[in-house]
Write an enzyme that holds these catalytic residues in place. Sequence first.
Site, PDB file in Angstrom:
ATOM      1  CB  SER A 161      -0.907   0.001   1.240  1.00 60.03           C
ATOM      2  OG  SER A 161      -1.531   1.248   1.418  1.00 60.03           O
ATOM      3  CE1 TYR A 207      -4.383  -2.098   4.801  1.00 64.98           C
ATOM      4  CE2 TYR A 207      -3.604   0.080   4.159  1.00 64.98           C
ATOM      5  CZ  TYR A 207      -4.044  -1.187   3.817  1.00 64.98           C
ATOM      6  OH  TYR A 207      -4.126  -1.557   2.497  1.00 64.98           O
TER       7      TYR A 207
END
Length: 340
Positions: free
Chosen positions: A142, A167
């Site tokens: 990501s 995350y």
Amino acid sequence: MKILVTGAAGFIGYHTVKKLLTLGHQVLGFDNINDYYDPQLKYDRLAQLGIDKTQIENRQYVASKTHSNCRFIKMDLTDKKILMELFRLEDFDTVIHLAAQAGVRYSLENPDIYIKSNVEGFLNILEACRRFSIKHLTYASSSSVYGNNSQTPFSVTDNVDHPISLYAATKKSNELMAYTYSHLYNIPTTGLRFFTVYGPWGRPDMAPSLFISSILKNTPIKVFNHGNMERDFTYIDDIVEGVIRINNTPPSREQPPYAIHNIGNSTPIKLMDFIASIEYHTGTKAKKNFMPMQAGDVPKTFADISSLKQHIQYTPQTNLDEGIKKFVTWYISYKERIVV
């Protein structure tokens, strides 16, 4: 090839499976269909692949009614014993690992599930790839790993040791774990840092869907950092093309066979311009609530995709106006069944 796609009921996973099938590959889709957002959207994606919701049970294969080269199985990455048996029985050529607990903001509220799914689950995938000699593992990282990096565009050579959400930390850990397995066991692995993906069948918790939903309902949208945000919005078809080309092109067998690439449009869009495009294609002016920056968020993302271009000779092609038009058209046709 025979390919396992994890997260097959998810946004990127569904589109990836769909494209692989058109190319003639054998695909086994894998997903636990959790309730992070409305599972009906996941079942509806699977229905587009010919997977009947009424036939889906835990750990049971479901054959597609429309694609002879597609099957689906509902199971969880953390079920290591069953996962190993799946790899033993199926003899996959490659794995495209897109399953993960998504969401930067949700990781502030429910950290445990991120460790379980994104770290423990990823370790199980790596172990399975090691034990069963998978030719290439392509996995989703990501752009969140860049945190508050002030230097743009974000390059895969940048230091990413300071994630600002759990995350992001789990995605950085995936990259480190993959490197270790590539180094120790010569497993080809490629991590793809996705930049703000949008398009038809997109996640309802992400800003594009939230904006369209609120605009069509004539309710205010939340505009964070008072609108002073830029995102490298990337259309789903461009992401999928990159994923599949990477799957077909593992890194060098030199030690270690490991790579990281950004996949983004490499053209940051101002948030207010993004909203304006949605307003234009919905024909409705948005009501806006301007708000401060949220914890874990960043003001700008911008992908340096030079390594991607060098490795697979590919550059995303879809401009914002074209992508938003397709997304709005799909959303309006589906809106009655979306829950946000």
